[in-house]
Structures are given as structure tokens and as C-alpha cells.
Design a protein around this motif. Structure first.
Motif, PDB file in Angstrom:
ATOM      1  N   LEU A  35       0.831  -1.310  -0.074  1.00  0.00           N
ATOM      2  CA  LEU A  35       0.120  -0.049  -0.082  1.00  0.00           C
ATOM      3  C   LEU A  35       0.981   1.110  -0.017  1.00  0.00           C
ATOM      4  O   LEU A  35       0.257   2.278  -0.019  1.00  0.00           O
ATOM      5  N   GLY A  36       2.042   1.195  -0.061  1.00  0.00           N
ATOM      6  CA  GLY A  36       2.959   2.159   0.157  1.00  0.00           C
ATOM      7  C   GLY A  36       2.885   3.064  -1.117  1.00  0.00           C
ATOM      8  O   GLY A  36       2.773   2.940  -2.161  1.00  0.00           O
ATOM      9  N   ALA A  37       3.178   4.573  -0.728  1.00  0.00           N
ATOM     10  CA  ALA A  37       3.268   5.650  -1.785  1.00  0.00           C
ATOM     11  C   ALA A  37       4.366   5.333  -2.728  1.00  0.00           C
ATOM     12  O   ALA A  37       4.442   5.728  -3.809  1.00  0.00           O
ATOM     13  N   VAL A  38       5.556   5.144  -2.285  1.00  0.00           N
ATOM     14  CA  VAL A  38       6.735   4.808  -2.871  1.00  0.00           C
ATOM     15  C   VAL A  38       7.094   3.407  -3.036  1.00  0.00           C
ATOM     16  O   VAL A  38       7.264   2.422  -2.283  1.00  0.00           O
ATOM     17  N   GLU A  39       7.233   2.934  -4.605  1.00  0.00           N
ATOM     18  CA  GLU A  39       7.466   1.773  -5.084  1.00  0.00           C
ATOM     19  C   GLU A  39       6.842   0.473  -4.332  1.00  0.00           C
ATOM     20  O   GLU A  39       7.612  -0.492  -3.734  1.00  0.00           O
ATOM     21  N   PRO A  40       5.513   0.528  -4.156  1.00  0.00           N
ATOM     22  CA  PRO A  40       4.775  -0.877  -3.772  1.00  0.00           C
ATOM     23  C   PRO A  40       5.277  -1.996  -4.614  1.00  0.00           C
ATOM     24  O   PRO A  40       5.605  -1.940  -5.596  1.00  0.00           O
ATOM     25  N   ILE A  41       4.739  -3.023  -3.941  1.00  0.00           N
ATOM     26  CA  ILE A  41       4.986  -4.210  -4.952  1.00  0.00           C
ATOM     27  C   ILE A  41       4.287  -4.197  -6.468  1.00  0.00           C
ATOM     28  O   ILE A  41       5.153  -4.630  -7.353  1.00  0.00           O
ATOM     29  N   ASP A  42       3.020  -3.393  -6.675  1.00  0.00           N
ATOM     30  CA  ASP A  42       2.514  -3.252  -7.684  1.00  0.00           C
ATOM     31  C   ASP A  42       1.677  -2.100  -7.477  1.00  0.00           C
ATOM     32  O   ASP A  42       0.778  -2.043  -6.821  1.00  0.00           O
TER      33      ASP A  42
END
Length: 178
Positions: free
Chosen positions: A157-164
């Protein structure tokens, strides 16, 4: 009377089930599917939260949430650890990871191999600041740290480089395929 109250309290604890049981009282925020190489379905993902507010609040420390991943392929512990470590290293500095290393290692030690149809639940209980990992009906580990929850949920869910990025967007804003 005291004995009856104690028995009822004990039963309530056992009947409550594992940490993911709270998912039934949560709202589905979004769902998506993850494919390897565009055509091998790996898992279905669904994000639940205890809020009806905007999806960007799903990562707030005050928001309880559960991420359910249901697998379409068998994966090993090694697969999970390698994937998580790769994404965490992309998203955080070595110093940031070092601060959470104990918690990360605890969760990674709890992973189990999965077969088709198995489901992992990664749930964060905001009032207790507790993250639990459950495989099917078995709670594997509970980790008390809101910082850990923010970092680990950030894998998806991250704003920076999530898994997809498409998966993140669908989990936070709707449903569909990746």
C-alpha cells in the motif's frame, strides 16, 4: 457468580478466533489480482478497514485494517522473505530497516509455505498497535509496533514503489485485475 463470569469471559476469548476475525466487521476497500509475467495468477488480494472514510486513511496508525491474500500457486517461505526484503529495501533506507529488523525477522520467521487455496491475513489492530499474521485459521505471530505495521503494509500500500502500483490503487480505490 464470579466463576460463571470467568467461564463466559474465557469462552468469549476462545470464540473470538484468530486476529483476522475482526475482518467480518470491516469494510472492503478494494481488491485485485496479481499475475506473474502477465498471465500466471499468483494471488487475489483484498483490503479491509474499520473505516468508511477516504482510502488514503487506510495507512493511518489509527485505522485498523486487514490485507487478505489468497494464493493460486504454491509458494515457499523463501519466496515470501525474498519478495518482502526486496520491496522493503526499495522503500526504506538501511537505517530505517535496521530500526525494524527485529520485527521484520519475527514476521519472516513465522511465514509458512502455502499451497493453492491458502490465505494469509495480515491485520493491524490500531487500538492495540498490534500486527498479526494468520495463515488460514492459525495465528502465526503478533507484533506490537505501529512503525512496523506502516512499513510492512507499505509493501502493498505504500506511496513509494509498492510491490505493484496498480494493485495498490485497486486495493485503496476499487477492484480489478493487475
Amino acid at each position: 457468580m464470579f466463576r460463571v463470569i470467568m467461564i463466559l469471559m474465557t469462552l468469549a476469548l476462545f470464540l473470538a478466533g484468530p486476529g483476522y476475525a475482526g475482518i467480518s466487521g470491516m469494510n472492503l476497500l478494494g481488491k485485485g489480482e496479481v499475475y506473474y509475467m502477465g498471465f500466471i495468477k499468483v494471488y487475489d488480494a483484498a483490503l479491509y478497514a474499520n473505516t468508511k472514510t477516504r482510502s488514503q486513511e487506510a495507512m493511518d496508525a489509527e485505522t485498523s485494517r486487514c490485507l487478505k491474500l489468497t494464493y493460486d500457486v504454491a509458494l515457499t517461505v523463501k519466496d515470501f522473505v525474498l519478495g518482502a526484503e526486496t520491496i522493503l529495501a526499495r522503500q526504506h533506507s538501511p537505517a530505517g530497516i535496521s530500526k525494524l529488523r527485529k520485527e521484520i525477522d519475527m514476521l519472516h520467521a513465522a511465514y509458512r509455505d502455502v499451497q493453492k487455496g491458502d490465505s494469509y491475513y495480515l491485520c493491524y489492530d490500531a487500538p492495540q498497535q498490534l500486527t498479526t499474521l494468520t495463515l488460514n485459521d492459525t495465528e502465526l505471530v503478533a507484533i506490537a509496533s505501529k512503525e512496523f505495521a506502516e512499513a510492512y503494509f507499505g509493501i502493498w500500500l505504500g506511496a513509494v514503489e509498492p510491490i505493484d502500483e496498480k494493485l495498490r490503487d485497486r486495493l485503496l480505490r476499487g477492484s480489478g485485475k493487475n
